[in-house]
Design an enzyme around this catalytic site. Structure first.
Site, PDB file in Angstrom:
ATOM      1  N   CYS A  98       1.024  -1.187   0.014  1.00  0.00           N
ATOM      2  CA  CYS A  98       0.074  -0.096   0.122  1.00  0.00           C
ATOM      3  C   CYS A  98       0.753   1.391   0.157  1.00  0.00           C
ATOM      4  CB  CYS A  98      -0.764  -0.548   1.199  1.00  0.00           C
ATOM      5  SG  CYS A  98      -2.337  -0.992   1.072  1.00  0.00           S
ATOM      6  N   ARG A 157       3.845  -0.259  -5.052  1.00  0.00           N
ATOM      7  CA  ARG A 157       3.102  -0.701  -3.478  1.00  0.00           C
ATOM      8  C   ARG A 157       2.325  -1.859  -3.273  1.00  0.00           C
ATOM      9  NH1 ARG A 157       6.435   1.642   0.259  1.00  0.00           N
ATOM     10  NH2 ARG A 157       5.636   1.063   1.694  1.00  0.00           N
ATOM     11  N   TRP A 178      -2.661  -2.777  -1.711  1.00  0.00           N
ATOM     12  CA  TRP A 178      -2.431  -4.288  -1.859  1.00  0.00           C
ATOM     13  C   TRP A 178      -3.055  -4.789  -0.595  1.00  0.00           C
ATOM     14  CZ3 TRP A 178      -0.253  -7.942   1.438  1.00  0.00           C
ATOM     15  CH2 TRP A 178       0.210  -9.532   0.017  1.00  0.00           C
ATOM     16  N   ASN A 206      -1.602   1.864   5.914  1.00  0.00           N
ATOM     17  CA  ASN A 206      -0.828   0.756   4.707  1.00  0.00           C
ATOM     18  C   ASN A 206       0.505  -0.108   5.965  1.00  0.00           C
ATOM     19  OD1 ASN A 206       1.462  -0.733   3.696  1.00  0.00           O
ATOM     20  ND2 ASN A 206       2.805   1.422   4.254  1.00  0.00           N
ATOM     21  N   GLY A 207      -0.409  -1.343   6.216  1.00  0.00           N
ATOM     22  CA  GLY A 207      -0.639  -2.844   7.540  1.00  0.00           C
ATOM     23  C   GLY A 207      -1.660  -3.309   7.481  1.00  0.00           C
ATOM     24  N   GLU A 221      17.242 -17.391  -7.286  1.00  0.00           N
ATOM     25  CA  GLU A 221      16.575 -16.256  -8.538  1.00  0.00           C
ATOM     26  C   GLU A 221      16.065 -15.937  -9.858  1.00  0.00           C
ATOM     27  OE1 GLU A 221      15.330 -13.770  -7.339  1.00  0.00           O
ATOM     28  OE2 GLU A 221      16.343 -11.814  -8.157  1.00  0.00           O
ATOM     29  N   LYS A 258      12.477 -15.278 -10.914  1.00  0.00           N
ATOM     30  CA  LYS A 258      12.215 -13.732 -11.931  1.00  0.00           C
ATOM     31  C   LYS A 258      11.495 -14.187 -12.467  1.00  0.00           C
ATOM     32  CE  LYS A 258      13.286 -10.942 -10.406  1.00  0.00           C
ATOM     33  NZ  LYS A 258      13.624 -10.950  -8.634  1.00  0.00           N
ATOM     34  N   GLU A 296       7.412 -14.168 -11.267  1.00  0.00           N
ATOM     35  CA  GLU A 296       7.051 -12.737 -10.709  1.00  0.00           C
ATOM     36  C   GLU A 296       6.640 -12.523 -12.149  1.00  0.00           C
ATOM     37  OE1 GLU A 296       9.295 -11.559  -7.728  1.00  0.00           O
ATOM     38  OE2 GLU A 296      11.011 -11.680  -9.088  1.00  0.00           O
ATOM     39  N   HIS A 323      17.395 -36.124  -7.569  1.00  0.00           N
ATOM     40  CA  HIS A 323      17.393 -36.853  -6.224  1.00  0.00           C
ATOM     41  C   HIS A 323      15.791 -36.732  -6.845  1.00  0.00           C
ATOM     42  CE1 HIS A 323      20.773 -38.542  -4.362  1.00  0.00           C
ATOM     43  NE2 HIS A 323      21.112 -36.829  -4.874  1.00  0.00           N
ATOM     44  N   LYS A 349       5.978  -4.235  -4.223  1.00  0.00           N
ATOM     45  CA  LYS A 349       7.626  -4.093  -3.922  1.00  0.00           C
ATOM     46  C   LYS A 349       7.945  -3.977  -2.243  1.00  0.00           C
ATOM     47  CE  LYS A 349      11.567  -2.726  -6.206  1.00  0.00           C
ATOM     48  NZ  LYS A 349      12.143  -3.247  -6.188  1.00  0.00           N
TER      49      LYS A 349
HETATM   50  C1  G6P Z   1       9.018  -8.282  -2.555  1.00  0.00           C
HETATM   51  C2  G6P Z   1       9.996  -8.272  -3.469  1.00  0.00           C
HETATM   52  C3  G6P Z   1      10.845  -8.488  -3.815  1.00  0.00           C
HETATM   53  C4  G6P Z   1      11.787  -8.222  -2.014  1.00  0.00           C
HETATM   54  C5  G6P Z   1      11.278  -8.938  -1.161  1.00  0.00           C
HETATM   55  C6  G6P Z   1      12.145  -8.515  -0.482  1.00  0.00           C
HETATM   56  O1  G6P Z   1       8.648  -9.829  -2.028  1.00  0.00           O
HETATM   57  O2  G6P Z   1       8.384  -8.137  -4.206  1.00  0.00           O
HETATM   58  O3  G6P Z   1      11.397  -8.161  -5.353  1.00  0.00           O
HETATM   59  O4  G6P Z   1      12.942  -8.880  -2.770  1.00  0.00           O
HETATM   60  O5  G6P Z   1       9.911  -8.218  -1.594  1.00  0.00           O
HETATM   61  O6  G6P Z   1      12.066  -7.071   0.077  1.00  0.00           O
HETATM   62  P1  G6P Z   1      13.132  -6.114   0.343  1.00  0.00           P
HETATM   63  O7  G6P Z   1      12.705  -4.882  -0.314  1.00  0.00           O
HETATM   64  O8  G6P Z   1      13.145  -6.580   1.810  1.00  0.00           O
HETATM   65  O9  G6P Z   1      14.483  -6.351  -0.447  1.00  0.00           O
END
Ligand code: G6P
Length: 613
Positions: free
Chosen positions: A2, A27, A75, A101-102, A486, A490, A493, A509, A608
Site C-alpha cells: 500500500c 507498493r 495491496w 498501510n499495514g 533467483e 524472476k 514473478e 533426487h 515491492k
Molecule cells: C517483495 C518484492 C521482492 C523483494 C522482497 C524483499 O516480495 O517483490 O522483489 O525481493 O519483497 O524485499 P526487500 O525490500 O526486503 O528486499
C-alpha cells in the site's frame, strides 16, 4: 504494501496526490482512492478497484477543487480487491476519512465492540474498523481528532501508517505510524506526506522520517510531532539525496528494463569511494566500526526475504570461503517465529532493498533484544531497517521501481563481497595475493556487466523461442546455485511460468523426473571449481532429451555441444561471477513477460515493499 500520499498547502491537492500515487503504485495496485476536503462543502471520497489510472479516468471532468487531500494505492490484505474495500474509508458519522498501510491485528475484537454499539460496516477491512474506533472515541470523549487517534492507537496491535482528514478541517492531516513507513516533505507553507520520498522529491528535498509511535499534526505552515504520551518530539530534518531522473523511465519501455540496464552504473556507484582495487583498500566506515566484533563473531546469521534472501545465500558461500565464519541464511518470516537461538555477539546481516519489509524488520528487532549486532545492507536511505541496525552499508542502487528486484540484487552482492573481502583480509583468512586479485576482479564487474548487456538481442530471441512452455528448471552449483533460484523466481514473478531452481546435482533426487523433450533447463554454468560436475549434470539432462540453455564463460568448449542455446559471459572469478550470471536470467524473464503481454513492472498479486507479515 500500500502506498499513501497526503498534501496540505496552497496548491490544488488532487494533481499532487494522483501523481504521487502513480509513483507509489509499485507498493500495490489492487485499488486506488482519494479523499479531499473542500472549505465550502466538506469531505469528498473517490475510490475504485484497479489501477490509479482507472480512478483518474472516472474523475475526468469532476470538480476536485481542494487544498488538502489524502490518497491510497492498495495491496489487499483484509477483503478482496473491490470498490468497497478500497481506501479511503469513511467513519459511520461521515466525518472522518482515513487511509492505512499495514494490518490491525486486533481489529476483530474492536469490530465486535463497535457492532454491539450499533455500528455497521461497508467493507471487510481492518481500516474501516479503526476509523470508526477513532470516531467513536472522539464522540464519546468530545475530544479533538488528534486526541482520539492517540487514545485509539494505545489499543491497537499491529502495524500501521495512517493518514486522516476531518470534514470540517480543510487544513489538517493527522498521521501516525508504527511499522509502516512515513516521510513528510517540508515545503514553504505546505507539507507533503508519503510512504517514500518519490512523490515528494519534485517539490522539496527537506524531509522528516516519522518514527514508530509518533503522531504528526500537519498543517500548511506547521508540523507538530508527538509521541503516544502526548509529548512533543523534535522533527529531525534530513536532506534527500535523489533526483527526478532516477524515478522516471528515461526512454525505456519499462522500469524493469531500465533497472537491468543501469547495473553497470549501480554496481560502479556501489563500489565507488569504497573499493580502491589498485592499492588493495576497502573503506566501509560502518563495517570498520564493528570490524572487531565481526571478525570475532562466533557466527553470522543473514536474514532477508525474496530476492534479498538469494543475495544472502550467495554471501553465505563468499563469507564462509573468505572469512571462515559459519554463516546461516534465514527467511525472516521463519526466523521471527521460531524462537531462534541468538547469542550475544552473533552478527546478524539484514538484507533489504526497501528497508521496510515487515518480517525482516521484526526479525532484527528480536535479535537485537537478544544481544546480536545488526548490520543492515539496505538500499533505501533512512528506511526502518537502516535505522534499526547498529551499523551497515547502503547499496546506493538508486530507487528501484520495477516490482521484481534486479539492480538492488547486484548492488547487494557488491556490498556483501566487499564486506567479506575486507573482513577476510583483516582476519587473515584471505591471503594478500588472493585479496588483491579479488579486489581487482570486483572492480572489473561494472565493465563486464556492460558486455553482458550487449547480449540482450540474443537473449530476447531465446525468450521468444520458449515463451509458451509451461515449466522451466534452473540449475546451478556453488555460487551459482542461488543464482538458479533467483532466475526461477524472476521468471515466476514476471511471466507467470512455473519455474524451479535447484542445486544442479540434487536434481537427480527428484526434478529429473520432470525432464522431457519440452522442458527447458537453464544451467547457470559459468567457470568455477565445479564446472566439470555441472557439465556432467548437463549430460544427464541431454541423455533424457531435455532442452539445455546454458550460461557459460567464454572459452568453455565442453558445454556448447550439450546445449540447445548458449549465452557466453566474460570470464570472472567465481566469487564475483554471480553479479554477471544473474543478468541474462533477468533479461530472459523480462522478455518472456513482455512477449506474453504482461505488465512486467507490476506483476499480478505482488508488491515491492511488503510491510505486512
Ligand atoms: C517483495 C518484492 C521482492 C523483494 C522482497 C524483499 O516480495 O517483490 O522483489 O525481493 O519483497 O524485499 P526487500 O525490500 O526486503 O528486499
Amino acid at each position: 504494501m500500500c502506498g499513501i500520499v497526503g498534501y496540505t498547502g496552497p496548491r490544488e491537492a488532487y494533481p499532487i496526490i494522483i501523481k504521487g500515487l502513480h509513483r507509489l503504485e509499485y507498493r500495490g495496485y489492487d485499488s486506488a482512492g482519494v479523499a479531499l476536503v473542500n472549505e465550502n462543502d466538506g469531505l469528498h471520497v473517490y475510490k475504485k478497484k484497479g489501477r490509479v489510472a482507472d480512478l483518474e479516468e472516472t474523475l475526468i471532468g469532476a470538480n476536485l477543487h481542494s487544498h488538502i487531500g489524502i490518497g491510497h494505492t492498495r495491496w489487499a490484505t483484509h477483503g478482496e480487491p473491490s470498490d468497497r474495500n478500497a481506501h479511503p474509508h469513511v467513519s459511520f458519522s461521515g466525518e472522518i476519512a482515513m487511509i492505512h498501510n499495514g494490518i490491525i491485528e486486533n481489529y476483530a475484537q474492536i469490530k465486535k465492540e463497535l457492532l454491539k454499539k450499533g455500528y455497521t460496516f461497508k467493507s471487510d477491512t481492518d481500516t474501516e474498523v479503526l476509523v470508526n474506533f477513532i470516531d467513536d472515541i472522539k464522540q464519546n470523549n468530545d475530544c479533538t481528532l488528534e486526541e482520539a487517534v492517540r487514545i485509539a492507537l494505545r489499543r491497537v496491535v499491529g502495524a500501521y501508517c495512517i493518514l486522516l482528514v476531518h470534514k470540517d478541517d480543510p487544513e489538517t492531516i493527522i498521521a501516525a505510524r508504527k511499522g509502516s513507513p512515513l516521510v513528510i516533505g517540508i515545503g514553504k507553507g505546505e507539507h507533503f506526506l508519503a510512504s517514500d520520498a518519490s512523490p515528494i522529491i519534485e517539490y522539496t528535498k527537506e524531509v522528516v522520517y516519522v518514527n514508530d509511535y509518533e503522531i504528526a499534526i500537519v498543517k500548511p505552515d506547521e508540523l507538530v510531532l508527538k509521541n503516544l504520551g502526548n509529548d512533543k518530539q523534535t522533527p529531525f530534518i534530513t536532506k534527500l539525496n535523489m533526483d527526478m531522473a532516477a524515478i522516471e523511465k528515461g526512454g525505456y519501455d519499462h522500469f524493469m528494463l531500465k533497472e537491468i540496464f543501469e547495473q553497470p552504473n549501480t554496481i560502479y556507484d556501489c563500489l565507488r569511494g569504497r573499493l580502491d582495487a589498485e592499492n588493495g583498500n576497502i573503506i566501509m566506515s560502518g563495517i570498520q566500526k564493528y570490524a572487531e566484533q565481526i571478525i570475532n563473531a562466533p557466527r553470522i546469521i543473514i536474514i532477508a526475504c525474496g530476492t534479498s534472501w538469494h543475495a544472502g545465500l550467495v554471501a553465505e558461500y563468499i563469507i564462509e570461503e573468505t572469512c571462515r565464519i559459519p554463516v546461516e541464511v534465514e527467511y525472516a518470516s521463519e526466523f521471527r517465529y521460531r524462537n531462534p537461538i541468538v547469542h550475544k555477539g552473533d552478527v546478524i546481516i539484514a538484507i533489504s532493498q526497501s528497508g521496510e519489509t515487515a518480517d525482516t524488520l521484526v526479525a532484527i528487532e528480536k535479535a537485537k533484544e537478544q544481544g546480536a549486532i545488526i548490520v543492515g545492507i539496505v538500499n533505501v536511505v533512512g528506511s526502518s531497517i537502516a535505522r534499526t541496525s547498529h551499523t551497515g552499508s547502503y547499496t546506493h542502487a538508486g530507487p528501484e521501481i520495477g516490482v521484481a528486484s534486479t539492480k538492488a540484487f547486484t548492488a547487494q552482492l557488491a556490498v556483501l563481497t566487499m564486506i567479506a573481502l575486507k573482513i577476510g583480509y583483516e582476519k587473515g583468512t584471505l591471503d594478500k595475493e588472493r585479496y588483491l586479485y579479488l579486489c581487482k576482479e570486483l572492480a572489473a564487474i561494472p565493465e563486464k556487466a556492460e558486455l553482458v548487456l550487449k547480449l540482450d538481442d540474443h537473449i530476447k530471441e531465446i525468450a521468444l523461442k520458449y515463451k509458451d512452455v509451461p515449466d522451466f528448471l534452473y540449475l546451478g552449483r556453488g555460487y551459482n546455485f542461488p543464482i538458479a533460484l533467483e532466475g526461477a523466481l524472476k521468471l515466476k514473478e514476471i511471466s507467470y511460468i512455473h519455474a524451479e531452481g535447484y542445486p544442479a546435482a540434487e536434481m537427480k533426487h527428484g526434478p529429473i523426473a520432470l525432464v522431457t523433450n519440452t522442458l527447458p533447463v537453464v544451467f547457470v554454468a559459468t567457470k568455477d571449481a565445479y564446472h566439470g560436475k555441472v557439465v556432467s549434470n548437463m549430460q544427464e539432462i541431454k541423455a533424457r532429451k531435455g532442452i539445455v540453455i546454458s550460461i557459460i564463460t567464454e572459452g568453455d568448449t565442453a558445454s556448447p555441444p550439450l546445449s540447445d542455446d548458449v549465452i557466453v559471459l566474460p570470464a570472472a572469478d567465481e566469487i564475483v561471477a554471480p553479479m554477471l550470471s544473474v543478468i541474462p536470467l533477468q533479461l530472459l524473464a523480462y522478455h518472456i513477460g513482455v512477449a506474453k503481454g504482461y505488465d512486467v513492472d507490476k506483476p499480478r498479486n505482488l508488491a515491492k515493499s511488503v510491510t505486512v507479515e
